[in-house]
Design an enzyme around this catalytic site. Structure first.
Site, PDB file in Angstrom:
ATOM      1  N   CYS A   1      37.616  62.967  69.275  1.00 16.90           N
ATOM      2  CA  CYS A   1      38.968  63.619  69.072  1.00 16.90           C
ATOM      3  C   CYS A   1      40.035  63.781  70.141  1.00 16.90           C
ATOM      4  O   CYS A   1      41.128  63.342  70.035  1.00 16.90           O
ATOM      5  CB  CYS A   1      38.364  65.156  68.628  1.00 16.90           C
TER       6      CYS A   1
ATOM      7  N   LYS B   1      25.929  54.121  53.623  1.00 16.27           N
ATOM      8  CA  LYS B   1      25.779  55.539  53.967  1.00 16.27           C
ATOM      9  C   LYS B   1      25.379  56.374  52.810  1.00 16.27           C
ATOM     10  O   LYS B   1      24.691  57.376  52.927  1.00 16.27           O
ATOM     11  CB  LYS B   1      27.108  55.960  54.739  1.00 16.27           C
TER      12      LYS B   1
ATOM     13  N   ARG C   1      31.630  57.287  70.831  1.00 21.90           N
ATOM     14  CA  ARG C   1      33.185  57.073  70.891  1.00 21.90           C
ATOM     15  C   ARG C   1      33.946  57.580  72.006  1.00 21.90           C
ATOM     16  O   ARG C   1      33.851  58.785  72.349  1.00 21.90           O
ATOM     17  CB  ARG C   1      33.837  57.479  69.522  1.00 21.90           C
TER      18      ARG C   1
ATOM     19  N   LEU D   1      36.128  74.704  81.475  1.00 18.65           N
ATOM     20  CA  LEU D   1      36.534  74.534  82.943  1.00 18.65           C
ATOM     21  C   LEU D   1      35.385  74.055  83.656  1.00 18.65           C
ATOM     22  O   LEU D   1      35.060  74.117  84.895  1.00 18.65           O
ATOM     23  CB  LEU D   1      36.775  75.816  83.518  1.00 18.65           C
TER      24      LEU D   1
ATOM     25  N   GLU E   1      40.214  70.970  60.580  1.00 20.88           N
ATOM     26  CA  GLU E   1      38.799  71.346  61.083  1.00 20.88           C
ATOM     27  C   GLU E   1      38.696  71.465  62.558  1.00 20.88           C
ATOM     28  O   GLU E   1      38.979  70.744  63.163  1.00 20.88           O
ATOM     29  CB  GLU E   1      37.999  70.608  60.528  1.00 20.88           C
TER      30      GLU E   1
ATOM     31  N   THR F   1      40.830  59.288  60.981  1.00 22.72           N
ATOM     32  CA  THR F   1      42.284  58.989  61.470  1.00 22.72           C
ATOM     33  C   THR F   1      42.332  58.442  63.059  1.00 22.72           C
ATOM     34  O   THR F   1      42.729  59.040  63.841  1.00 22.72           O
ATOM     35  CB  THR F   1      43.264  60.121  61.554  1.00 22.72           C
TER      36      THR F   1
HETATM   37  P1  NAD Z   1      34.188  59.688  60.786  1.00 23.81           P
HETATM   38  O1  NAD Z   1      34.478  58.351  61.233  1.00 23.81           O
HETATM   39  O2  NAD Z   1      32.681  60.073  61.091  1.00 23.81           O
HETATM   40  O3  NAD Z   1      34.025  59.444  59.016  1.00 23.81           O
HETATM   41  C1  NAD Z   1      35.108  59.001  58.384  1.00 23.81           C
HETATM   42  C2  NAD Z   1      34.372  58.626  57.000  1.00 23.81           C
HETATM   43  O4  NAD Z   1      35.413  58.223  56.184  1.00 23.81           O
HETATM   44  C3  NAD Z   1      33.538  57.344  57.023  1.00 23.81           C
HETATM   45  O5  NAD Z   1      32.182  57.555  56.404  1.00 23.81           O
HETATM   46  C4  NAD Z   1      34.400  56.431  56.283  1.00 23.81           C
HETATM   47  O6  NAD Z   1      33.428  55.576  55.552  1.00 23.81           O
HETATM   48  C5  NAD Z   1      34.915  57.221  55.273  1.00 23.81           C
HETATM   49  N1  NAD Z   1      36.283  56.567  54.532  1.00 23.81           N
HETATM   50  C6  NAD Z   1      37.266  55.955  55.104  1.00 23.81           C
HETATM   51  N2  NAD Z   1      38.043  55.405  54.153  1.00 23.81           N
HETATM   52  C7  NAD Z   1      37.731  56.038  52.979  1.00 23.81           C
HETATM   53  C8  NAD Z   1      38.273  55.957  51.736  1.00 23.81           C
HETATM   54  N3  NAD Z   1      39.399  55.181  51.458  1.00 23.81           N
HETATM   55  N4  NAD Z   1      37.583  56.634  50.881  1.00 23.81           N
HETATM   56  C9  NAD Z   1      36.475  57.246  51.090  1.00 23.81           C
HETATM   57  N5  NAD Z   1      35.993  57.472  52.337  1.00 23.81           N
HETATM   58  C10 NAD Z   1      36.413  56.771  53.227  1.00 23.81           C
HETATM   59  O7  NAD Z   1      35.075  60.609  60.998  1.00 23.81           O
HETATM   60  P2  NAD Z   1      34.942  61.879  61.421  1.00 23.81           P
HETATM   61  O8  NAD Z   1      34.518  62.298  62.869  1.00 23.81           O
HETATM   62  O9  NAD Z   1      34.221  62.757  60.361  1.00 23.81           O
HETATM   63  O10 NAD Z   1      36.628  62.562  61.520  1.00 23.81           O
HETATM   64  C11 NAD Z   1      37.178  62.676  60.444  1.00 23.81           C
HETATM   65  C12 NAD Z   1      38.391  63.378  60.581  1.00 23.81           C
HETATM   66  O11 NAD Z   1      38.368  64.822  61.087  1.00 23.81           O
HETATM   67  C13 NAD Z   1      39.507  62.648  61.679  1.00 23.81           C
HETATM   68  O12 NAD Z   1      40.771  63.004  61.313  1.00 23.81           O
HETATM   69  C14 NAD Z   1      38.901  63.733  62.886  1.00 23.81           C
HETATM   70  O13 NAD Z   1      40.056  63.573  63.827  1.00 23.81           O
HETATM   71  C15 NAD Z   1      38.854  64.877  62.300  1.00 23.81           C
HETATM   72  N6  NAD Z   1      37.937  65.811  63.176  1.00 23.81           N
HETATM   73  C16 NAD Z   1      36.993  65.205  63.692  1.00 23.81           C
HETATM   74  C17 NAD Z   1      36.166  66.139  64.301  1.00 23.81           C
HETATM   75  C18 NAD Z   1      34.677  65.588  65.082  1.00 23.81           C
HETATM   76  O14 NAD Z   1      34.096  66.212  65.831  1.00 23.81           O
HETATM   77  N7  NAD Z   1      34.398  64.573  64.651  1.00 23.81           N
HETATM   78  C19 NAD Z   1      36.385  67.408  64.570  1.00 23.81           C
HETATM   79  C20 NAD Z   1      37.562  68.070  63.708  1.00 23.81           C
HETATM   80  C21 NAD Z   1      38.396  67.200  62.936  1.00 23.81           C
END
Ligand code: NAD
Length: 438
Positions: free
Chosen positions: A264, A36, A332, A254, A152, A87
């Site tokens: 999420c 990535k 997802r 709605l 976020e 997470t």
């Molecule tokens: P994602 O899976 O797209 O990205 C997570 C990234 O973290 C990956 O690139 C992975 O390689 C990296 N990663 C994992 N372990 C790591 C480590 N030890 N060191 C460095 N990098 C590491 O996830 P996302 O959708 O961006 O979500 C991230 C968080 O934000 C989650 O908790 C999610 O619930 C929250 N969130 C997501 C959204 C959304 O719309 N996707 C919105 C608000 C909040």
């Protein structure tokens, strides 16, 4: 200008990193996924998100944004560190915070000065305390820190806009100093009078879960209303429109459909429900929203089966839309996964098309027949199902669609086609909570 590191360069980390660099800070996005990071260093954007490519390119060109796999160095160089790793849902329904814990250890081991450690990942209430303990245990280089929870709220598909123009910024910080530093990070928003809420850490963590669970609840509610509309001859569009005109309710979330998906709502509802059970304050409303959503996804497959005369065996189904919503390539927990699986389990075949999510769906169904256009997916199909409300499906030429299908049968799980036009063109159709012709 602050030196900022964002750890985790996924949907949230990349959008946040690019957005914060756009605010004028020096940002390094760090990730352990070497492929990535290499892509990003070469100027390629690993996810589809409107406006993201321009935002990243602009800030890379201004030398405010860079990418690295060297998470240790990125921690040492930063004044403010955002944790934005995934997470996902663990086996027991609770959030799996192992990636957050791993990052906390890395931060502790490399803490060489005073820093703000700020969690953007959605984490269960109480995780902030755990993170602080892990960092404190791992500290070896003599640094100190203040901890902040900064959930976020961006939505995939409009993430850039949501990040740059948020409704509010929640900052859960125990100290005023940490709050002031975070407010400085968001200075352009602050001067634009974006509301900034200063809470304690647990409250900030709770706000994120309470908000997401409420939106999921709203969706499940309108889906149940839609199901009842079908039984009593009411039209859910008119019902939801009139409900939304009530200022106390609001029209957002709605829209009836095939059940919510994405990275999420499904995991966050499970996480808060499990946490609530553990704490002895079960949330029956959220449990109900989860169950309704699971049923809604299955119900869509049952509707299709009914349209096909009671079974999928030997039937070819064109699936239009794979992403869990338009303008993202994220599949997802997408409802289309349940739909495709049900068709295949019943002995049917699938031709699938999504404007941008074909590639991401290959991770779930590598052997599916993926098409390059909606027309290709509908060609010689016994039935077509609209799963994602991409604009290009709204404008499909119905006489042409009928001419290429084996039989004119449509399940519109997003209610985007005109019932009158479907009738005029002799389609057999079903939808969610509206008039149908079976
Ligand atoms: P994602 O899976 O797209 O990205 C997570 C990234 O973290 C990956 O690139 C992975 O390689 C990296 N990663 C994992 N372990 C790591 C480590 N030890 N060191 C460095 N990098 C590491 O996830 P996302 O959708 O961006 O979500 C991230 C968080 O934000 C989650 O908790 C999610 O619930 C929250 N969130 C997501 C959204 C959304 O719309 N996707 C919105 C608000 C909040």
């Amino acid at each position: 200008m602050k030196r900022i590191t964002v750890i985790g360069t996924g949907y949230v980390g990349l959008v946040s990193g690019a957005g914060i660099s756009d605010f004028g800070h020096q940002v390094v996005c760090a990730d352990i996924d070497a492929e990535k990071i290499e892509q990003l260093q070469k100027g390629a954007i690993p996810i589809y998100e409107p406006g993201l490519e321009e935002l990243v390119k602009r800030n890379v060109a201004s030398q405010r944004l860079s990418f690295t796999v060297d998470v240790n160095q990125a921690v040492r160089d930063a004044e403010v560190i955002f944790i934005a790793v995934g997470t996902p849902q663990g086996d027991n329904g609770e959030a799996d915070i192992s990636a957050v814990e791993a990052v906390a250890r890395t931060i502790g081991e490399n803490l060489n000065s005073y820093k703000i450690i700020c969690t953007k990942s959605t984490v269960p209430i109480g995780t902030g305390e755990k993170i602080c303990k892990i960092i404190n245990t791992a500290i070896s280089a003599g640094g100190t820190f203040d901890y902040v929870s900064n959930p976020e709220f961006l939505r995939e598909g409009s993430a850039v806009k949501d990040f740059l123009w948020p409704d509010r910024v929640v900052i859960g910080a125990a100290s005023d100093k940490a709050f002031d530093i975070l407010r400085d990070v968001y200075r352009p928003l602050y001067v634009n009078e974006t509301p900034m809420l200063h809470t304690n850490v647990a409250t900030a963590e709770m706000i994120k879960y309470a908000a997401n669970a409420f939106l999921a609840l709203k969706i499940s509610y309108i889906n149940e209303v839609a199901n009842l509309c079908e039984k009593v001859g009411a039209d859910v569009h008119q019902v939801s429109k009139a409900m939304g005109q009530d200022g106390r309710i609001s029209p957002k979330f709605l829209h009836p459909g095939p059940g919510y998906g994405g990275s999420c709502f499904p995991k966050d509802t499970h996480a808060i429900a499990e946490l609530a059970r553990k704490k002895g304050a079960p949330m029956n409303t959220i449990d109900a929203a989860i169950n309704t959503n699971i049923k809604q996804k299955k119900r869509m497959a049952e509707k299709l089966k009914d349209l096909l005369g009671g079974n999928f065996s030997g039937k070819m189904v064109g699936i239009l839309g794979l992403a869990f919503k338009p303008n993202t390539d994220d599949v997802r927990e997408s409802s289309s996964i349940t739909m495709i699986q049900s068709i295949m389990d019943g002995g049917g075949k699938v031709q699938a098309y999504d404007p941008i999510a074909n590639e991401t769906m290959k991770e779930y169904f590598p052997d599916l027949s993926y098409c390059n256009s909606w027309a290709e997916a509908c060609d010689a199909a016994d039935a077509v199902v609209i799963m994602t409300d991409w604009n290009e499906f709204r404008g499909m030429d119905l006489p042409y669609l009928k001419s290429i299908m084996k039989a004119p049968v449509i399940l519109d799980t997003r209610n985007i086609l005109s019932i009158d036009q479907l009738s005029e063109n002799g389609f057999q159709f079903d939808n969610v909570g509206r008039k149908t012709i079976l």
